[in-house]
Structure formats: C-alpha cells, structure tokens
Enzyme design. Structure first.
Site, PDB file in Angstrom:
ATOM      1  N   SER A   7       0.864  -1.179   0.000  1.00 22.76           N
ATOM      2  CA  SER A   7       0.000   0.000   0.000  1.00 22.76           C
ATOM      3  C   SER A   7       0.898   1.226   0.000  1.00 22.76           C
ATOM      4  O   SER A   7       1.910   1.276   0.695  1.00 22.76           O
ATOM      5  CB  SER A   7      -0.948  -0.021   1.191  1.00 22.76           C
ATOM      6  OG  SER A   7      -0.243   0.034   2.395  1.00 22.76           O
ATOM      7  N   GLY A  22      -1.692   5.014  -3.954  1.00 20.15           N
ATOM      8  CA  GLY A  22      -2.428   3.810  -4.343  1.00 20.15           C
ATOM      9  C   GLY A  22      -1.811   2.537  -3.810  1.00 20.15           C
ATOM     10  O   GLY A  22      -1.358   2.490  -2.672  1.00 20.15           O
ATOM     11  N   ASP A  44      -5.697  -1.298   7.419  1.00 23.30           N
ATOM     12  CA  ASP A  44      -6.577  -2.376   7.902  1.00 23.30           C
ATOM     13  C   ASP A  44      -7.781  -2.517   6.977  1.00 23.30           C
ATOM     14  O   ASP A  44      -8.205  -3.625   6.641  1.00 23.30           O
ATOM     15  CB  ASP A  44      -7.076  -2.077   9.326  1.00 23.30           C
ATOM     16  CG  ASP A  44      -5.919  -1.902  10.304  1.00 23.30           C
ATOM     17  OD1 ASP A  44      -4.836  -2.468  10.034  1.00 23.30           O
ATOM     18  OD2 ASP A  44      -6.101  -1.208  11.309  1.00 23.30           O
TER      19      ASP A  44
HETATM   20  N1  LIG Z   1      -4.089  10.255   1.559  1.00 23.51           N
HETATM   21  C1  LIG Z   1      -4.728   9.278   0.907  1.00 23.51           C
HETATM   22  N2  LIG Z   1      -5.502   9.557  -0.171  1.00 23.51           N
HETATM   23  C2  LIG Z   1      -6.145   8.591  -0.847  1.00 23.51           C
HETATM   24  N3  LIG Z   1      -6.083   7.278  -0.498  1.00 23.51           N
HETATM   25  C3  LIG Z   1      -5.330   6.937   0.561  1.00 23.51           C
HETATM   26  C4  LIG Z   1      -4.606   7.902   1.327  1.00 23.51           C
HETATM   27  N4  LIG Z   1      -3.969   7.278   2.323  1.00 23.51           N
HETATM   28  C5  LIG Z   1      -4.274   5.963   2.198  1.00 23.51           C
HETATM   29  N5  LIG Z   1      -5.082   5.739   1.133  1.00 23.51           N
HETATM   30  C6  LIG Z   1      -5.634   4.467   0.666  1.00 23.51           C
HETATM   31  O1  LIG Z   1      -5.556   3.493   1.712  1.00 23.51           O
HETATM   32  C7  LIG Z   1      -4.633   2.455   1.343  1.00 23.51           C
HETATM   33  C8  LIG Z   1      -3.802   2.038   2.546  1.00 23.51           C
HETATM   34  O2  LIG Z   1      -3.113   3.176   3.025  1.00 23.51           O
HETATM   35  P1  LIG Z   1      -1.621   3.163   3.612  1.00 23.51           P
HETATM   36  O3  LIG Z   1      -0.651   2.804   2.554  1.00 23.51           O
HETATM   37  O4  LIG Z   1      -1.452   4.492   4.276  1.00 23.51           O
HETATM   38  O5  LIG Z   1      -1.718   1.976   4.655  1.00 23.51           O
HETATM   39  P2  LIG Z   1      -0.949   1.775   6.050  1.00 23.51           P
HETATM   40  O6  LIG Z   1       0.231   2.681   6.097  1.00 23.51           O
HETATM   41  O7  LIG Z   1      -0.739   0.324   6.213  1.00 23.51           O
HETATM   42  O8  LIG Z   1      -2.057   2.261   7.068  1.00 23.51           O
HETATM   43  P3  LIG Z   1      -2.215   1.932   8.635  1.00 23.51           P
HETATM   44  O9  LIG Z   1      -1.969   3.244   9.287  1.00 23.51           O
HETATM   45  O10 LIG Z   1      -3.624   1.490   8.766  1.00 23.51           O
HETATM   46  O11 LIG Z   1      -1.219   0.865   8.975  1.00 23.51           O
HETATM   47  C9  LIG Z   1      -3.811   3.049   0.189  1.00 23.51           C
HETATM   48  O12 LIG Z   1      -3.299   2.023  -0.619  1.00 23.51           O
HETATM   49  C10 LIG Z   1      -4.835   3.927  -0.494  1.00 23.51           C
HETATM   50  O13 LIG Z   1      -5.704   3.154  -1.297  1.00 23.51           O
END
Ligand SMILES: Nc1ncnc2c1ncn2[C@@H]1O[C@H](COP(=O)(O)OP(=O)(O)OP(=O)(O)O)[C@@H](O)[C@H]1O
Ligand SMILES: [Mg+2]
Length: 306
Positions: free
Chosen positions: A218, A223, A250
C-alpha cells in the site's frame, strides 16, 4: 468463515482539546472510545462488507469483558483468551482544529509461553475449517518474532499477514498467501528507499523469494501495487477529501480479503482493497468505513499492469 487474529487489542480513546499544552492542565471538549487493535479493525470491516468473520485473540483480563461486549454489539463473533493484566488503552489527543494528534500507546500485557501455547491450541481447534486466517498488527510483549510463523504452520489454510520489521521478515519462511507492507515497512525490510514503482516491485519480489506468495504494497495517496510471480498490478491513488488516514491499511486488507474470498480473482481483490482503504481515509479518526463511500468508490478504481 474468516478468522482475524488480534493478539494485542486496545481501547482507542480519542479526546479533543482546544490546543494540546504540555505540562499544563488540558480541558477536554469531547471523549470517544472505540475498540482498537488491527485484527479487530479488519474483522469489523469484513463484517461491514458482509463477510462471515470471527475475531480471535488475547486480552488482558482487566477490560476484556467490556471489549467483548463492544464486539457483540457490533455483531462480530469473538474468542479471546484472557491473560493477566489490563487490556491497553491507546490515547489520542486531538486539537480542536484537527491539525495535531498526540498519541500515547501502551505496550499491553506480557504474554508468557504457556498462554501463547494455549492460544495456538485455541486457533488450531477453532480455525480448522476456515477459508483464511488474517494475522495483523505488532506482537505483544513476550511473543517472539516467530509467533506469526508458528500460527501459520498450525493449519494448512491461506494466511494474510500485515505486520512490520522482524515479525514480518521472520514470517516469510512460513509462506503466507499474502503480505501487506506499506511503502515504509517495505523500505525497512529492504534496507533502502523505494521512491519509484519499479523499485517497489523489485523489493516486493525479494519478499516472494523469501517465501511470500503475493505481496500487496500500500502506497498511501499513491495507491497500491500487487506483485506475484505472474506479474504486477498497480492501482493509482484516488483523490478524495482526507479526514484521517488512521486504519487505512486495515480497511485495505479487509477489502482485499473480502474480494478474494468472494471471487478468487486478484484484480477484483485489489479493486475492493483500494475502495475500502480509500473509504477509510474519508472517515474521522478511529471510525472505519461507511459502506456507501466504499460502494461509490468501487467504480472509480482503475488497475493497470506494470
Ligand atoms: N491520503 C490518501 N488519499 C487517498 N487514499 C489513501 C490515502 N492514504 C491511504 N489511502 C488508501 O488506503 C490504502 C492504505 O493506506 P496506507 O498505505 O497508508 O496503509 P498503512 O500505512 O498500512 O495504514 P495503517 O496506518 O492502517 O497501517 C492506500 O493504498 C490507499 O488506497
Ligand atoms: Mg499498516
């Protein structure tokens, strides 16, 4: 049935103040407490998406009953093994303008080997006929970094793993069906920055060399990318009004699991993972996703081969 494991649940308490003042009295304007812990978040989102799911975990005996009652109210079946100590509270202090969030995260009670063995037995006895096991979050104090590998070896069912650092690296040899690092977690296990999609893809392939069968990276607002030995799919981030990115990972994991469980198709799983992750950034703080946001986003997700 899908089982989501939550080894270190928490109460997530969010308090709102005018401005956080260190070393001074802070008057609280509002308080809200939600069930926390990444495994529980995944279970709640899966439940909201209509997928039969249960949440299994370890819970400090002081607070466990209240936690379980909340899950019952939400409608998620659960099985928590109680351990000595207090179920942790993670406190988030939010300023009224929403600009600053100060967090105080407790470690949670320590798990000894005997209790961990009892938990392994609980999982083995309950999850035999399950379709998938979701293992997510950091491990509680007392659990070795091989704990997720031990859990995965118990049963021959596909596991989805979302964790970081040693707990991630030391789980790969147990061949998880899918791991979901974010960019920073992938950079950490790769030991280098990964600014381009090509570098992300290469780093994901290293996790596959080490045993993972599929890697879903992610990338926050950029994206997500799904990599396996057949190729790589990239889904660009969707532009939405961002309220809070807490729990986006999550929600993405839950969306992917729901999609794969219902269709067996990687593209569809990625599409639903993207819609759920994006829906979660549109809600405040510890709230997860609204179904209407998720459904509206499904049609906006695009996927390309890279
Ligand atoms: N600022 C944003 N704008 C648009 N979509 C987002 C954004 N942040 C996260 N997403 C969406 O949510 C998905 C997961 O986000 P991210 O990569 O931040 O996960 P993470 O860091 O594992 O989050 P967590 O804090 O829950 O562990 C991304 O792949 C995207 O689809
Ligand atoms: Mg994450």
């Amino acid at each position: 049935m899908i089982s989501a494991l939550c080894l270190n649940p928490s109460f997530d308490k969010t308090v709102e103040v005018d401005t956080m003042r260190v070393g001074k009295i802070n008057r609280v304007r509002s308080v809200r407490t939600d069930t926390g812990g990444k495994g529980t978040n995944v279970a709640i989102v899966l439940h909201r998406l209509g997928i039969p799911v249960r949440c299994l975990g370890l819970a400090g005996e002081d607070g466990a009953a209240q936690y379980e009652q909340r899950l019952e109210k939400i409608g998620v079946p659960h099985g928590f093994l109680h351990i000595a100590g207090t179920l942790r509270t993670n406190l988030k202090v939010v300023s009224h303008d929403g600009q600053d969030v100060t967090e105080f995260n407790e470690p949670g009670p320590t798990v000894d080997e005997q209790r961990l063995k009892s938990f392994l037995k609980l999982v083995k006895d309950n999850c035999r006929g399950d379709e998938m096991l979701v293992l997510t979050g950091s491990l509680p104090p007392g659990c070795g970094s091989d704990t997720y590998a031990r859990l995965m070896r118990l049963l021959p069912i596909p596991s989805i793993l979302d964790t970081s650092g040693e707990a991630l690296w030391n789980s790969l040899e147990a061949s998880p069906f899918l791991v979901k690092p974010n960019r920073q977690e992938l950079e950490q296990v790769s030991g280098k920055a990964l600014p381009t999609l090509e570098e992300v893809r290469h780093a994901a392939l290293r996790l596959i060399d080490a045993g993972a069968r599929n890697v879903l990276v992610s990338l926050g607002s950029d994206g997500a990318m799904l990599v396996n030995l057949s190729g790589a799919l990239y889904s660009p981030g969707l532009k939405v009004k961002v309220s809070s990115t807490v729990g986006a990972g999550d929600a993405m994991t839950a969306g992917f699991v729901a999609g794969f469980n219902q269709t067996g198709d990687f593209r569809e799983a990625l599409r639903r993972g993207m819609a759920a992750g994006t829906a979660s950034v549109m809600t405040d703080g510890t709230q997860l996703i609204r179904l209407e946001d998720y459904e509206a986003l499904l049609d906006r997700v695009t996927i390309q081969e890279v």
